[in-house]
Structure formats: C-alpha cells, structure tokens
Design an enzyme around this catalytic site. Sequence first.
Site, PDB file in Angstrom:
ATOM      1  N   ASP A  15       0.784  -1.244   0.000  1.00 21.80           N
ATOM      2  CA  ASP A  15       0.000   0.000   0.000  1.00 21.80           C
ATOM      3  C   ASP A  15       0.816   1.295   0.000  1.00 21.80           C
ATOM      4  O   ASP A  15       0.526   2.226   0.766  1.00 21.80           O
ATOM      5  CB  ASP A  15      -0.968   0.004   1.193  1.00 21.80           C
ATOM      6  N   LYS A 113      -7.041  -4.822  -3.314  1.00 21.52           N
ATOM      7  CA  LYS A 113      -7.835  -5.399  -2.225  1.00 21.52           C
ATOM      8  C   LYS A 113      -8.722  -4.320  -1.641  1.00 21.52           C
ATOM      9  O   LYS A 113      -8.397  -3.137  -1.724  1.00 21.52           O
ATOM     10  CB  LYS A 113      -6.913  -5.947  -1.143  1.00 21.52           C
ATOM     11  N   CYS A 158      -2.306  -2.878   7.431  1.00 28.22           N
ATOM     12  CA  CYS A 158      -2.189  -3.751   6.249  1.00 28.22           C
ATOM     13  C   CYS A 158      -0.926  -4.609   6.261  1.00 28.22           C
ATOM     14  O   CYS A 158      -0.959  -5.751   5.800  1.00 28.22           O
ATOM     15  CB  CYS A 158      -2.334  -2.930   4.987  1.00 28.22           C
TER      16      CYS A 158
END
Length: 211
Positions: A15, A113, A158
């Site tokens: 991310d 995602k 994450c």
Amino acid sequence: MTISIAPQDVLVVVDMQYDFLPGGSLAVAGGDEIVPLINALAKKFSHVVLTQDWHPKDHISFASQHPGKQPFDTIALDYGPQVLWPDHCVWASRGAELSRDLDIPQAQLILRKGYNRTIDSYSGFQEADRHTPTGLASYLNEREAGRLYLVGLATDFCVAWTAIDGAAAGFDVTVIEDATRAIDANGSLERAWSDMDAAGVQRIVSREILG
Ligand code: VGL
Ligand code: ZN
C-alpha cells in the site's frame, strides 16, 4: 552477517499509495521516508509483489458512510469490529495511485484489495470476513515462492494483517521494520507486533539484508 535473498523469495510492498503518504487523506507519518529504503531493498529481489488498497467511493470502512461517526471510531459489523477511516484510496483517484517514486520496474503483480463495498481488506491474502480469499496464496504457491519479506504501510494494519495471514497460509514471513511506518491509533502498533509475534512472523531491520 547479511541475510541472502534467494531467487524464490518475494518482497511484498504494501500500500505505498498517495493517500497514505504525507498530504494524503490517511497520511501515515514518515511514510515518504521509507520509499528510498524500499527501492534499495527491491534491488535484492527478482520477485516483487505490490498491494494496492482499492475502495469504491461508498466503502463500508469510510466514516462518511456512517452518520454520526468519526474517523478512528470503531463500529461492529457482521464480521467483527471495524475501525472507520477517512475516505481513502478510492478507485481511480490520485490518492489510490502507487507512489511514482517507487523504482521497482521488475514488480510482477499488483494485487488490489478492499474492492468489495461491504467488506474491508487490510490483508493481501483474505478479506476482513476472514473468509473471502484474494488469490494471493494460490499465486505465491503456484509460483513456488520462498520466504516473504514485507515492507510498506501501515505496519499496524495492512502490513500486520498481511504478515499474519501469510504465516497462516504456511509462508515464512519476515517484516522489515524500518521499511514500514505505523498509524498507531489507540495502541494498535503494540498490539500488531504482539499478534505478529504470536503468529510466528519474524522482524528484522533493512541493514540485515543491505549490509
Ligand atoms: C490501511 C487503513 C485502511 C493500510 C488501509 O494500508 O494499512 N489502513 N486501509
Ligand atoms: Zn483501506
């Protein structure tokens, strides 16, 4: 002694998107500082996977979808507690783009995602219902992946969930701590490290790979 990276080992870059970098809607302090370190680490890996948080504009994790709630409040959803966030990483917005300062041309997969409106997905392996797979475990198994090394944002969300689910899927998982930065809301960072320890996730610093 430096750790040697095998050709089958995979760097998972979590991310690294504008909304998580300074100036973004869910900026992680110091997120930009790790870009050069990630680029240096990536030079050691022939197999790199990037994850990308990717939400519809009315995603259930956004505080804006829950009247009277504020970012960082926690609510109960069918699948368990859900922290509410500022709107972030909305499909096709600039904030959802991967940082252009990443210099990892050999990256082989970008795994999105969090695209299901009603389920969050911190983990790159399965959604927050702890049930819906993303396909990443199958991909890595089919590609005969070795050890997984994780870097990116955010350590306590994450990165941690991806690490724990990777270990549960049978991978040997190592987080490169100084190549991550945390949100650290309400003790989340300390909790994440103890959850990762309990899951058998290893923790190193980049010097152990870079020498
Ligand atoms: C993340 C909160 C919400 C992360 C993603 O990348 O750690 N955190 N969505
Ligand atoms: Zn998100």
